[in-house]
Enzyme design. Structure first.
Site, mmCIF file in Angstrom:
data_model
loop_
_atom_site.group_PDB
_atom_site.id
_atom_site.type_symbol
_atom_site.label_atom_id
_atom_site.label_comp_id
_atom_site.label_asym_id
_atom_site.label_seq_id
_atom_site.Cartn_x
_atom_site.Cartn_y
_atom_site.Cartn_z
ATOM 1 C CG ASP A 20 87.572 143.734 22.390
ATOM 2 O OD1 ASP A 20 86.111 144.466 21.253
ATOM 3 O OD2 ASP A 20 88.328 142.899 21.935
ATOM 4 C CD GLU A 183 80.903 140.086 18.126
ATOM 5 O OE1 GLU A 183 81.086 138.759 18.160
ATOM 6 O OE2 GLU A 183 81.249 140.857 17.450
#
Length: 489
Positions: A20, A183
């Site tokens: 991430d 997302e």
């Protein structure tokens, strides 16, 4: 071990479990931050001057007042973040899924710390929050989630990032192309447009980057006609699961993107074992849309070899604890490290990330101790020295197996774990590696166990993390005198 230049299309810029990624630039300096899930300190942050060589400068969430612990569940904790710089301060926003108070924001003038106490965005429940400022100074929060009124999807609201208070009612923005798991929004103001980039397809083989643009943050949004703009799905490329990207404009006025991906190995369907790593791509703008070039950057990877004799007064940044904290499981004595069973119900492991596909690691104990290759409490291989015996064991789901044993040697006990080329009698036997568990006897190492590494892969164990090497106590306390790690290929 000699190191040669590699392509950024095949080698991460930050290897091992560092998913991430979010990036920002201040002048000639680049900063990169990550999620870290249940491990504490959390949110590792790195610095670079060239985008390809990175040095860790801190862990953003290094106080328990910033990172409320959970109940020890794997793949909980700190999820996808955003790192930005605005008005002379760095802002890091993320989700602690153990905490019900909404998205958390910390800030700092110096990215190496100290970072502030968190403020919470209670009206924004969900994951993957993003901050973006307009030319007028207005700040926008975009996230994946829901509101108390029942609004769901990719949501946005104006926000005061210093207080966590929303300055508008949340509203829906672009909802992606229709692929699974829409997302990880990141919004950027570039030229005449606001660009919204998403991760779609799930963080597995279908992972993709998609884009839309609008003249106003509220929309209406125009989807890129070439979506997904970046994905390795349905290819034979050695790097897969590409997505969850973030953009940065370089000091030279060019553009680049960081993204997470994995390096699966072994026979089909292949297995990735290091977790999701951070990669770098060049970005060109064609007709107002981004075009990713994964092979633009070449570099010589940094050497991951290290030795720690634990004589320092402070923890090296590489050491974290699984569902606990380093000071709860170990004490630095100046002459080694005293490990102990924690009182918090955690696994009691001091951990460091595995960063290579082939490697060797050794832990030297004064007498008793345990040394594990760890994914979670249901998936690990390891060595334990206890009551004059060395045991090589494996935990797979609900079963624990004894692989071999031997009498403990006199004096210091050196335990070794290695990831080596797999031995297999047929195609289906080829996993990502074999894990070899050994103890030093005299001048040689005696192998006590060898097991296919696929059982310590995400494809088998599930979850969002990667392999860690963990040190733990037996019988209440143990002393480790040194730790050594080196890549072997």
């Amino acid at each position: 071990m000699s190191r040669t230049a590699v392509s950024g299309a095949e080698h991460p810029i930050v290897s091992g479990f560092h998913p991430d990624p979010s990036i920002c630039r201040v002048g000639e300096d680049y900063y990169l931050a990550h999620s870290s899930f249940e491990y504490f300190p959390g949110a590792p942050i790195f610095h670079s001057r060239d985008l390809v060589h990175w040095k860790q400068i801190g862990n953003i969430l290094d106080r328990r007042s910033q990172f409320v612990p959970g109940g020890g569940n794997a793949s909980g904790g700190i999820y996808g973040p955003t790192l930005r710089h605005h008005g002379g301060r760095f802002y890091y926003i993320t989700t602690n899924v153990y905490d019900s108070r909404g998205q958390l924001i910390v800030s700092a003038e110096d990215p190496a710390g100290d970072w502030s106490e968190p403020v919470f965005v209670r009206e924004a429940m969900g994951i993957d929050p993003d901050l973006c400022w307009g030319d007028d100074g207005e700040c926008y929060l975009t996230w994946t989630g829901r509101t108390e009124s029942g609004l769901e999807g990719i949501l946005q609201a104006r926000i005061d990032p210093d207080t966590g208070e929303l300055r508008s009612e949340p509203y829906r923005v672009w909802q992606g192309t229709g692929l699974a798991a829409c997302e990880a929004p990141h919004m950027h103001r570039i030229g005449d447009y606001w660009y919204l980039m998403l991760a779609e397809g799930g963080t597995e083989r279908g992972h993709s980057v998609t884009f839309a643009r609008a003249e106003r943050p509220e929309g209406p949004w125009e989807a890129c006609p070439s979506n997904p703009v970046f994905s390795h799905r349905s290819t034979a490329l050695p790097v897969q699961n590409t997505g969850h990207a973030d953009l940065v404009e370089t000091a030279a006025g060019e553009w680049a993107a960081v993204y997470l991906a994995v390096r699966p190995r072994g026979f089909t369907p292949q297995f990735h074992v290091l977790g999701r790593e951070t990669f770098l791509a060049g970005v060109d703008w064609v007709d107002g849309w981004p075009v990713f070039d994964a092979g633009r950057y070449e570099f010589t990877p940094d050497d991951t070899t290290f030795t720690d004799d634990f004589t320092s007064d402070a923890w090296d940044l590489r050491w974290v604890a699984a569902s606990s904290e380093p000071d709860a499981v170990a004490t630095r004595t100046g002459k080694g490290l005293d490990l102990r069973d924690p009182a918090d119900g955690s696994p009691g492991l001091l951990c460091t990330r595995v960063k290579d596909l082939r490697w060797s690691a050794e832990a030297e104990f004064e007498d008793a101790g345990r040394f594990l290759l760890w994914l979670d409490k249901r998936h690990w291989y390891g060595l334990t020295c206890e009551n004059g015996e060395i045991r090589a064991e494996a935990r797979l789901g609900a079963a624990t197996a004894l692989l071999g044993s031997a009498p403990a040697p006199q004096g210091p006990v050196v335990l070794r774990i290695e990831a080596v080329e797999p031995e297999a009698e047929d195609m289906t036997g080829y996993g990502p590696d074999d894990i070899v568990l050994s103890v030093k006897t005299g001048d040689e190492f005696t192998e006590l166990g060898r097991l296919d590494g696929r059982y310590l892969s995400t494809e088998v164990a599930t979850g969002f993390t990667g392999r860690m090497l963990g040190l733990g106590a037996v019988g209440g306390s143990s002393r480790v005198q040194a730790f050594r790690y080196a890549p072997t290929r």
